[in-house]
Enzyme design. Sequence first.
Site, short mmCIF file in Angstrom:
data_model
loop_
_atom_site.label_atom_id
_atom_site.label_comp_id
_atom_site.label_asym_id
_atom_site.label_seq_id
_atom_site.Cartn_x
_atom_site.Cartn_y
_atom_site.Cartn_z
N GLY A 34 39.03 13.21 -51.34
CA GLY A 34 39.46 14.41 -52.04
C GLY A 34 39.12 15.67 -51.28
O GLY A 34 38.86 15.62 -50.08
N GLY A 39 44.67 18.67 -42.87
CA GLY A 39 44.49 17.42 -42.11
C GLY A 39 44.92 16.23 -42.93
O GLY A 39 45.66 15.35 -42.46
N HIS A 40 44.49 16.19 -44.21
CA HIS A 40 44.90 15.08 -45.08
C HIS A 40 46.42 15.11 -45.30
O HIS A 40 47.08 14.06 -45.31
CB HIS A 40 44.24 15.20 -46.46
CG HIS A 40 42.74 15.06 -46.45
ND1 HIS A 40 41.90 16.09 -46.78
CD2 HIS A 40 41.96 14.00 -46.17
CE1 HIS A 40 40.65 15.68 -46.70
NE2 HIS A 40 40.65 14.41 -46.34
N GLY A 151 42.43 10.12 -39.90
CA GLY A 151 42.41 11.21 -38.93
C GLY A 151 41.53 10.85 -37.73
O GLY A 151 40.50 10.18 -37.88
N GLU A 152 41.94 11.33 -36.56
CA GLU A 152 41.12 11.09 -35.36
C GLU A 152 39.87 11.95 -35.34
O GLU A 152 39.01 11.75 -34.50
CB GLU A 152 41.96 11.37 -34.10
CG GLU A 152 42.96 10.28 -33.80
CD GLU A 152 43.62 10.46 -32.45
OE1 GLU A 152 43.48 11.55 -31.84
OE2 GLU A 152 44.30 9.52 -32.01
N VAL A 180 43.80 17.88 -37.04
CA VAL A 180 44.43 19.17 -37.35
C VAL A 180 43.34 20.24 -37.30
O VAL A 180 42.25 20.04 -37.82
CB VAL A 180 45.10 19.12 -38.74
CG1 VAL A 180 45.72 20.47 -39.10
CG2 VAL A 180 46.16 18.03 -38.77
N MET A 188 39.65 20.60 -39.01
CA MET A 188 39.64 20.70 -40.47
C MET A 188 38.75 19.61 -41.05
O MET A 188 38.80 18.45 -40.62
CB MET A 188 41.05 20.52 -41.01
CG MET A 188 41.95 21.61 -40.53
SD MET A 188 42.89 22.25 -41.88
CE MET A 188 43.59 23.66 -41.08
N SER A 190 36.61 18.72 -45.04
CA SER A 190 36.23 19.18 -46.39
C SER A 190 34.85 19.83 -46.35
O SER A 190 34.54 20.70 -47.14
CB SER A 190 36.21 17.99 -47.36
OG SER A 190 37.44 17.30 -47.29
#
Length: 281
Positions: A34, A39-40, A151-152, A180, A188, A190
Amino acid sequence: MTEVHVVRTISELRAHVRDWHKAGETVALVPTMGALHRGHLALVEEGLRQADRVMASIFVNPKQFAANEDFGAYPRQEADDIEKLRQAGADLAFVPGPQEMYRPGFATGVTVAGPAVQGLEDRFRPHFFGGVATVVAKLLIQSQCDVALFGEKDYQQLLVVKQMARDLDIPCRIIGCETVREADGLAMSSRNAYLSAEERRTASLIPAQLRFVADAVRAGEDVAQAIAKASAMLGEAGFVVDYFELRNGKTLAPNADPANPRRLLVAARLGRTRLIDNIAI
Ligand code: PAF
């Protein structure tokens, strides 16, 4: 704009996926905790290119946090996340509660070994990859997805998940997507929300120092010297560097032979925020 089905149980999730598969559609999963950012959403967009249907899971997984880490403080914003998923074109959000994911009496864990778990994050967060491998294995099995996207930015996690899915014969293609970044290069995450305004400005030194070392490596300069210089710069700016290493880009083995793709990886703490990032060489 599409409707997003919000489901909280494994049986509801499976019913949707069964219907899609019956109709001949392929299904992608974007596992998340969440607090969704661009990026997500880029993973959701890639999922839409790779499959007919895209689901995202939202679950802050207690098993990947140590007692002294930020499980309680981790940002939770379900309504906002679901709206973002709707706008990105996702079909379904799987939002299980802790009891649904870990039923009373739950006693199984997935442990991944090999170079992908040796000497980077695992040194500082020894509990982390066991928790990630366990929850991701469950999510892949629960959802029966054809493709899962990661994501990388969490590069070591990506390789651990690939190893786990391969070793457990889970019939799902694991896809890594490029990191991203914000305009100043910060990856990016959270957890960027924890940074004060001043720390946020300083945080851009992480991608800047990665680029500095990457340029030096590409120019054939001494790798250890370039890393020492970059680490010292980060230290002067207030970071505590956990690691800054050049590794084999496919296996993460420490022997980063220039004939193979290589990956430069860094983790550093700034105040109470731990930042990780990496770059391909
Ligand atoms: O990268 C994350 O957000 C988490 O580690 C994941 C893959 C969703 C597992 O909880």
